[in-house]
Design a protein around this motif. Structure first.
Motif, PDB file in Angstrom:
ATOM      1  N   MET A  43       0.844  -1.172   0.000  1.00 22.75           N
ATOM      2  CA  MET A  43       0.000   0.000   0.000  1.00 22.75           C
ATOM      3  C   MET A  43       0.893   1.240   0.000  1.00 22.75           C
ATOM      4  SD  MET A  43      -3.306   0.484   2.211  1.00 22.75           S
ATOM      5  CE  MET A  43      -3.272   1.551   3.553  1.00 22.75           C
ATOM      6  N   ASN A  44       0.681   2.125  -0.953  1.00 24.40           N
ATOM      7  CA  ASN A  44       1.497   3.321  -1.098  1.00 24.40           C
ATOM      8  C   ASN A  44       0.742   4.514  -0.511  1.00 24.40           C
ATOM      9  OD1 ASN A  44       3.313   5.242  -1.828  1.00 24.40           O
ATOM     10  ND2 ASN A  44       3.021   5.030  -4.028  1.00 24.40           N
ATOM     11  N   VAL A  45       1.055   4.838   0.726  1.00 25.87           N
ATOM     12  CA  VAL A  45       0.409   5.954   1.395  1.00 25.87           C
ATOM     13  C   VAL A  45       1.352   7.146   1.336  1.00 25.87           C
ATOM     14  CG1 VAL A  45      -0.534   6.788   3.570  1.00 25.87           C
ATOM     15  CG2 VAL A  45      -0.816   4.395   2.931  1.00 25.87           C
ATOM     16  N   GLN A  46       0.858   8.238   0.772  1.00 24.81           N
ATOM     17  CA  GLN A  46       1.682   9.434   0.653  1.00 24.81           C
ATOM     18  C   GLN A  46       1.683  10.174   1.989  1.00 24.81           C
ATOM     19  OE1 GLN A  46       0.337  12.192  -2.303  1.00 24.81           O
ATOM     20  NE2 GLN A  46       2.383  12.954  -2.659  1.00 24.81           N
ATOM     21  N   GLU A  47       2.882  10.461   2.515  1.00 26.19           N
ATOM     22  CA  GLU A  47       2.997  11.166   3.782  1.00 26.19           C
ATOM     23  C   GLU A  47       2.754  12.656   3.575  1.00 26.19           C
ATOM     24  OE1 GLU A  47       6.467  10.357   6.092  1.00 26.19           O
ATOM     25  OE2 GLU A  47       6.527   8.280   5.403  1.00 26.19           O
ATOM     26  N   LYS A  48       2.214  13.291   4.614  1.00 24.98           N
ATOM     27  CA  LYS A  48       1.991  14.731   4.585  1.00 24.98           C
ATOM     28  C   LYS A  48       3.336  15.456   4.627  1.00 24.98           C
ATOM     29  CE  LYS A  48      -0.158  18.490   6.974  1.00 24.98           C
ATOM     30  NZ  LYS A  48      -0.411  19.034   8.271  1.00 24.98           N
ATOM     31  N   ASN A  49       3.484  16.469   3.805  1.00 22.19           N
ATOM     32  CA  ASN A  49       4.698  17.274   3.794  1.00 22.19           C
ATOM     33  C   ASN A  49       4.705  18.143   5.051  1.00 22.19           C
ATOM     34  OD1 ASN A  49       6.688  19.217   3.374  1.00 22.19           O
ATOM     35  ND2 ASN A  49       6.266  19.418   1.211  1.00 22.19           N
ATOM     36  N   PRO A  50       5.713  18.007   5.921  1.00 26.99           N
ATOM     37  CA  PRO A  50       5.737  18.792   7.156  1.00 26.99           C
ATOM     38  C   PRO A  50       5.937  20.291   6.916  1.00 26.99           C
ATOM     39  CG  PRO A  50       7.787  17.591   6.894  1.00 26.99           C
ATOM     40  CD  PRO A  50       6.868  17.131   5.796  1.00 26.99           C
ATOM     41  N   ASN A  51       6.301  20.665   5.705  1.00 25.21           N
ATOM     42  CA  ASN A  51       6.509  22.077   5.375  1.00 25.21           C
ATOM     43  C   ASN A  51       5.299  22.682   4.678  1.00 25.21           C
ATOM     44  OD1 ASN A  51       9.089  21.788   6.432  1.00 25.21           O
ATOM     45  ND2 ASN A  51       9.956  21.274   4.456  1.00 25.21           N
ATOM     46  N   THR A  52       4.176  21.961   4.664  1.00 28.52           N
ATOM     47  CA  THR A  52       2.945  22.447   4.055  1.00 28.52           C
ATOM     48  C   THR A  52       1.933  22.765   5.140  1.00 28.52           C
ATOM     49  OG1 THR A  52       3.296  21.170   2.035  1.00 28.52           O
ATOM     50  CG2 THR A  52       1.053  21.868   2.482  1.00 28.52           C
ATOM     51  N   VAL A  53       1.299  23.915   5.011  1.00 26.15           N
ATOM     52  CA  VAL A  53       0.282  24.356   5.960  1.00 26.15           C
ATOM     53  C   VAL A  53      -1.054  24.467   5.235  1.00 26.15           C
ATOM     54  CG1 VAL A  53      -0.466  26.306   7.407  1.00 26.15           C
ATOM     55  CG2 VAL A  53       1.931  25.602   7.402  1.00 26.15           C
ATOM     56  N   GLU A  54      -2.067  23.804   5.795  1.00 20.80           N
ATOM     57  CA  GLU A  54      -3.448  23.989   5.344  1.00 20.80           C
ATOM     58  C   GLU A  54      -3.960  25.212   6.098  1.00 20.80           C
ATOM     59  OE1 GLU A  54      -5.344  22.256   3.138  1.00 20.80           O
ATOM     60  OE2 GLU A  54      -3.743  20.818   2.688  1.00 20.80           O
ATOM     61  N   LEU A  55      -4.280  26.259   5.382  1.00 14.30           N
ATOM     62  CA  LEU A  55      -4.682  27.502   6.033  1.00 14.30           C
ATOM     63  C   LEU A  55      -6.048  27.374   6.699  1.00 14.30           C
ATOM     64  CD1 LEU A  55      -3.587  30.095   3.316  1.00 14.30           C
ATOM     65  CD2 LEU A  55      -2.309  29.323   5.318  1.00 14.30           C
ATOM     66  N   ASP A  56      -6.157  27.887   7.921  1.00 12.12           N
ATOM     67  CA  ASP A  56      -7.452  27.950   8.603  1.00 12.12           C
ATOM     68  C   ASP A  56      -8.375  28.926   7.877  1.00 12.12           C
ATOM     69  OD1 ASP A  56      -6.661  26.154  10.565  1.00 12.12           O
ATOM     70  OD2 ASP A  56      -6.185  27.710  12.030  1.00 12.12           O
ATOM     71  N   SER A  57      -7.779  30.008   7.384  1.00 11.33           N
ATOM     72  CA  SER A  57      -8.524  31.031   6.649  1.00 11.33           C
ATOM     73  C   SER A  57      -7.837  31.244   5.305  1.00 11.33           C
ATOM     74  CB  SER A  57      -8.536  32.350   7.424  1.00 11.33           C
ATOM     75  OG  SER A  57      -9.133  32.185   8.681  1.00 11.33           O
ATOM     76  N   PRO A  58      -8.347  30.602   4.236  1.00 13.85           N
ATOM     77  CA  PRO A  58      -7.705  30.748   2.931  1.00 13.85           C
ATOM     78  C   PRO A  58      -7.583  32.210   2.500  1.00 13.85           C
ATOM     79  CG  PRO A  58      -9.330  28.990   2.877  1.00 13.85           C
ATOM     80  CD  PRO A  58      -9.494  29.709   4.194  1.00 13.85           C
ATOM     81  N   LEU A  59      -6.522  32.479   1.744  1.00 10.81           N
ATOM     82  CA  LEU A  59      -6.309  33.808   1.172  1.00 10.81           C
ATOM     83  C   LEU A  59      -7.054  33.912  -0.147  1.00 10.81           C
ATOM     84  CD1 LEU A  59      -2.462  34.269   1.659  1.00 10.81           C
ATOM     85  CD2 LEU A  59      -4.258  35.572   2.780  1.00 10.81           C
ATOM     86  N   ILE A  60      -7.651  35.054  -0.404  1.00  8.34           N
ATOM     87  CA  ILE A  60      -8.318  35.309  -1.673  1.00  8.34           C
ATOM     88  C   ILE A  60      -7.493  36.361  -2.399  1.00  8.34           C
ATOM     89  CG2 ILE A  60     -10.446  36.017  -2.810  1.00  8.34           C
ATOM     90  CD1 ILE A  60     -10.763  33.508  -1.056  1.00  8.34           C
TER      91      ILE A  60
END
Length: 101
Positions: free
Chosen positions: A1-18
């Motif tokens: 099973m090939n599970v892609q690990e989360k990139n520790p240098n990536t942030v999912e923004l709580d409040s996306p920028l427009i």
């Protein structure tokens, strides 16, 4: 099973920028070379100084942020990005003791 690990240098923004018709909901930071740190004090980055972070984030972010984008970030998102940025400055053996945002 090939599970892609989360990139520790990536942030999912709580409040996306427009930005126009573009919505930025995820930002990945790239470890900077010394040139990307020009004009800021390393101590200010380690202390997560907002002005220092505002100068550096546009140089190391994907998608590339503007200084205005950084100023419009939710404080919680800024703190997460600042923590990753400060972590880039630490030697490998010190990272285990450094608190993550």
């Amino acid at each position: 099973m090939n599970v892609q690990e989360k990139n520790p240098n990536t942030v999912e923004l709580d409040s996306p920028l427009i930005r126009g018709d573009q919505t930025i909901s995820r930002i990945t930071l790239i470890k900077p070379k010394s040139g990307a740190l020009r004009g800021v004090k390393l101590g200010d980055l380690l202390q997560m100084d907002v002005e220092a972070i505002t100068k550096v984030l546009p140089r190391i972010s994907d998608p590339a942020l503007t200084e205005q984008d950084v100023r419009n970030l939710d404080p919680a998102d800024l703190l997460q990005l600042a923590g990753i940025t400060a972590g880039f400055l630490l030697p490998k053996d010190a990272k285990a003791d450094y608190p993550q945002a």
